[in-house]
Design an enzyme around this catalytic site. Sequence first.
Site, PDB file in Angstrom:
ATOM      1  N   TYR A 126       0.812  -1.196   0.051  1.00  0.00           N
ATOM      2  CA  TYR A 126      -0.126   0.149   0.141  1.00  0.00           C
ATOM      3  C   TYR A 126       0.966   1.072   0.015  1.00  0.00           C
ATOM      4  O   TYR A 126       0.588   2.296  -0.942  1.00  0.00           O
ATOM      5  CB  TYR A 126      -1.003  -0.097   1.415  1.00  0.00           C
ATOM      6  CG  TYR A 126      -1.801   1.203   1.197  1.00  0.00           C
ATOM      7  CD1 TYR A 126      -2.998   1.274   0.444  1.00  0.00           C
ATOM      8  CD2 TYR A 126      -1.606   2.261   2.373  1.00  0.00           C
ATOM      9  CE1 TYR A 126      -3.976   2.365   0.503  1.00  0.00           C
ATOM     10  CE2 TYR A 126      -2.484   3.195   2.355  1.00  0.00           C
ATOM     11  CZ  TYR A 126      -3.567   3.183   1.625  1.00  0.00           C
ATOM     12  OH  TYR A 126      -4.451   4.360   1.684  1.00  0.00           O
ATOM     13  N   LYS A 130       1.279   4.184  -2.899  1.00  0.00           N
ATOM     14  CA  LYS A 130       0.896   5.667  -2.856  1.00  0.00           C
ATOM     15  C   LYS A 130       2.150   6.536  -2.922  1.00  0.00           C
ATOM     16  O   LYS A 130       2.035   7.557  -3.600  1.00  0.00           O
ATOM     17  CB  LYS A 130       0.425   5.864  -1.354  1.00  0.00           C
ATOM     18  CG  LYS A 130      -1.069   5.018  -1.333  1.00  0.00           C
ATOM     19  CD  LYS A 130      -2.013   5.537  -1.954  1.00  0.00           C
ATOM     20  CE  LYS A 130      -3.439   5.097  -1.499  1.00  0.00           C
ATOM     21  NZ  LYS A 130      -4.529   5.459  -2.605  1.00  0.00           N
TER      22      LYS A 130
END
Length: 203
Positions: A126, A130
């Site tokens: 994750y 990002k």
Amino acid sequence: MGLAACDKLKTNGAKIQFIELDLLKPETIEKAAATVEQEYGRLDILINNAGIIDSEDGLPSKTAINAVEKAMATNFVGQLRVTQAMLPLLKQSKEASVVNVSSGLGSLKLNGEENTPYSEVKFLGYSASKAALNIMTVHFAYELRNTPIKVNSVCPGYTATDLNNNQGTQTIEEGAIETVRLALIGSDGPNGKYSDRHGSMPW
Ligand SMILES: NC(=O)c1ccc[n+]([C@@H]2O[C@H](COP(=O)([O-])OP(=O)(O)OC[C@H]3O[C@@H](n4cnc5c(N)ncnc54)[C@H](OP(=O)(O)O)[C@@H]3O)[C@@H](O)[C@H]2O)c1
């Protein structure tokens, strides 16, 4: 779910159309861009909001490779594909805004510092996705710097949604504040910046 959201907004008087798009299915992205072109001829605002945390994501020694690949495919490659597909339509707008919904978990600085709300939370796939989305913001902002299109990253903050089993400490309305603000900036607004509703965020 999209249709239900559309119906809800319609009852509040919004003029709205649901167009299906799956970030993992390139043909749906092309189809969505073609539909917007046919129906409207331009796009004023693109919010790259969709995102996932895979349940098998975690610390770098343990995270499932599949979880990392899925996060990158959805949160980064999918958003890049959508932005590329929509770019010709954004160029038809007098002043367009692209908002990439990132996360403080993608900030290298906040991950590397001790005692920040982000430094204890480790989902490698994750966070990497990002961080990649943030560099996409920087590169698009550079490439489009002489156009009326503004490209910025936003961190919504820890918000109660399905992503975190509604554990977030903000309401959805609070989480949406910075995204909405940047979506509505004009051609003299910021470009290539990263912020949350409290101000500037470190990359
Ligand atoms: N909540 C937080 O605390 C927090 C903090 C920082 C950043 N963010 C970011 O904020 C954004 C919104 O997240 P959220 O909190 O609202 O989470 P959410 O409630 O889980 O919503 C995620 C959205 O992404 C969509 N999505 C997932 N995979 C997709 C795919 N392959 N193609 C198209 N759409 C897909 C989902 O669509 P379906 O419902 O149709 O599956 C859903 O609408 C995400 O980018 C997230 O990383 C959230």
